[in-house]
Enzyme design. Structure first.
Site, PDB file in Angstrom:
ATOM      1  N   ASN A 114       0.969  -1.255   0.040  1.00 10.98           N
ATOM      2  CA  ASN A 114      -0.008  -0.052   0.107  1.00 10.98           C
ATOM      3  C   ASN A 114       0.882   1.304  -0.196  1.00 10.98           C
ATOM      4  O   ASN A 114       1.644   1.232  -0.635  1.00 10.98           O
ATOM      5  CB  ASN A 114      -1.031   0.042   1.196  1.00 10.98           C
ATOM      6  CG  ASN A 114      -2.280   0.851   0.917  1.00 10.98           C
ATOM      7  OD1 ASN A 114      -2.511   1.088   0.045  1.00 10.98           O
ATOM      8  ND2 ASN A 114      -2.455   1.381   2.047  1.00 10.98           N
ATOM      9  N   ASN A 160      -1.295   3.282   6.475  1.00 15.61           N
ATOM     10  CA  ASN A 160      -1.591   4.404   5.318  1.00 15.61           C
ATOM     11  C   ASN A 160      -0.644   5.527   5.830  1.00 15.61           C
ATOM     12  O   ASN A 160      -0.593   5.802   6.762  1.00 15.61           O
ATOM     13  CB  ASN A 160      -2.834   4.805   5.163  1.00 15.61           C
ATOM     14  CG  ASN A 160      -3.459   4.421   3.872  1.00 15.61           C
ATOM     15  OD1 ASN A 160      -2.742   4.709   2.896  1.00 15.61           O
ATOM     16  ND2 ASN A 160      -4.719   4.343   3.692  1.00 15.61           N
ATOM     17  N   ASP A 210      -6.296   8.956   5.631  1.00  9.86           N
ATOM     18  CA  ASP A 210      -5.584   8.237   4.511  1.00  9.86           C
ATOM     19  C   ASP A 210      -4.178   8.776   4.203  1.00  9.86           C
ATOM     20  O   ASP A 210      -3.342   8.853   5.059  1.00  9.86           O
ATOM     21  CB  ASP A 210      -6.468   8.325   3.116  1.00  9.86           C
ATOM     22  CG  ASP A 210      -6.185   7.141   2.395  1.00  9.86           C
ATOM     23  OD1 ASP A 210      -5.020   7.070   1.570  1.00  9.86           O
ATOM     24  OD2 ASP A 210      -7.392   6.540   1.727  1.00  9.86           O
TER      25      ASP A 210
END
Length: 301
Positions: A114, A160, A210
């Site tokens: 990610n 994140n 995020d």
């Protein structure tokens, strides 16, 4: 230097800077040569902003696997990418030069890389997560110059937006599934982590933190998925500024010194709006931190 409680100024009208609408835009950052790069995770594309506002994004690389984020390698040395189930080194023309698979990411459950960031010492910090966001399956990895990979944190869900304070002594990490951003003390010389504190936690239904970036004064800027907002916090977690966006799922933020840029996503939206998935911009004179680079002569993946 203004006090950390100072409120930064930014515009309130966001406009798209390219014609594209991305599935899952992320990882937007300013390179030392002035280019702005970003990824569309699920399509495996590394992109840059067009020279002409409103034109199409330029495709710099296209991988046959999800592309979570990239860190630039030196001066025009290509990119170190968090991609698929590990890391990849990309030439400036996007060619994959080397790959490094990480044990345990093939599942169960199946996982992918990610978001990621490079620190001032050239270490790449990258999160991995389960495709179905299985609780506790997320991991934070650290790729050191020389190629050693260390498992830094386990029992995350959706790691994140890793970002560092200006002095490199604090690592900020969001677990989007928990709605929480943590502040970790880090030894800049070794990369070791010590104490962890909750910097801020969003209320249930208030969106998910995020992608993030830190400005030159140490303030933390966070895209808030699901809330359609960018929020700016002081280093001790005080909310300083909230900006509303014309897109529901912002994913990452970038300061250029003249503008605030935000990637967004259409992923998971049954009926996307006209600006869902757009790269958005608004005037903002806040000074960014310089993007750290991977040292080409010392780094292997």
């Amino acid at each position: 230097m203004p006090p950390y409680s100072s409120v930064p100024e930014a515009g309130t009208a966001f406009v798209p800077v390219a014609a594209d609408r991305l599935e899952l835009g992320e990882g937007i950052r300013l390179l030392q040569d002035g280019r702005i790069v970003l990824v569309d995770i699920l399509t495996g594309r590394l992109l840059s902003l067009p020279d002409t506002p409103g034109a199409a994004l330029r495709v710099l690389a296209r991988l046959e696997e999800p592309l979570g984020a990239v860190a630039p390698i030196g001066a025009d040395g290509g990119f170190l990418a968090a991609a698929g189930t590990g890391f990849a080194r990309l030439a400036p023309d996007g060619t994959v030069l080397a790959r490094r698979r990480l044990a345990g990411l093939d599942g169960p459950p199946p996982q992918r890389m990610n978001d990621a960031v490079c620190d001032a010492q050239g270490r790449v910090w990258a999160g991995s997560m389960a495709y179905d966001a299985t609780p506790g399956a997320g991991v934070l990895h650290r790729l050191d110059p020389g190629g050693t990979v260390t498992t830094v944190l386990r029992d995350l869900t959706v790691p994140n937006g890793p970002a560092f304070s200006p002095d490199g002594a604090t690592l900020y990490l969001a677990d989007s599934a928990e709605g929480t951003v943590y502040a970790h003390r880090v030894d800049p010389a070794t990369g070791g982590l010590s104490e962890r504190n909750v910097l801020f936690r969003l209320s249930a239904g208030g969106g998910s933190p995020d992608g993030m970036t830190v400005d030159a004064e140490g303030r933390l800027w966070s895209a808030v998925w699901g809330a359609g907002q960018v929020r700016c916090y002081s280093p001790d977690g005080i909310l300083l500024l909230t900006l509303d966006l014309p897109a529901r799922r912002p994913t990452s933020v970038c300061l250029t010194g003249s503008h605030l840029l935000v990637t967004t996503a259409r992923y998971g939206l049954g009926v996307p709006g006209p600006l869902d998935g757009a790269v958005l911009s608004t005037p903002c004179a806040v000074t960014p931190l310089a993007t750290a680079t991977v040292p080409p002569e010392r780094h292997t993946c």
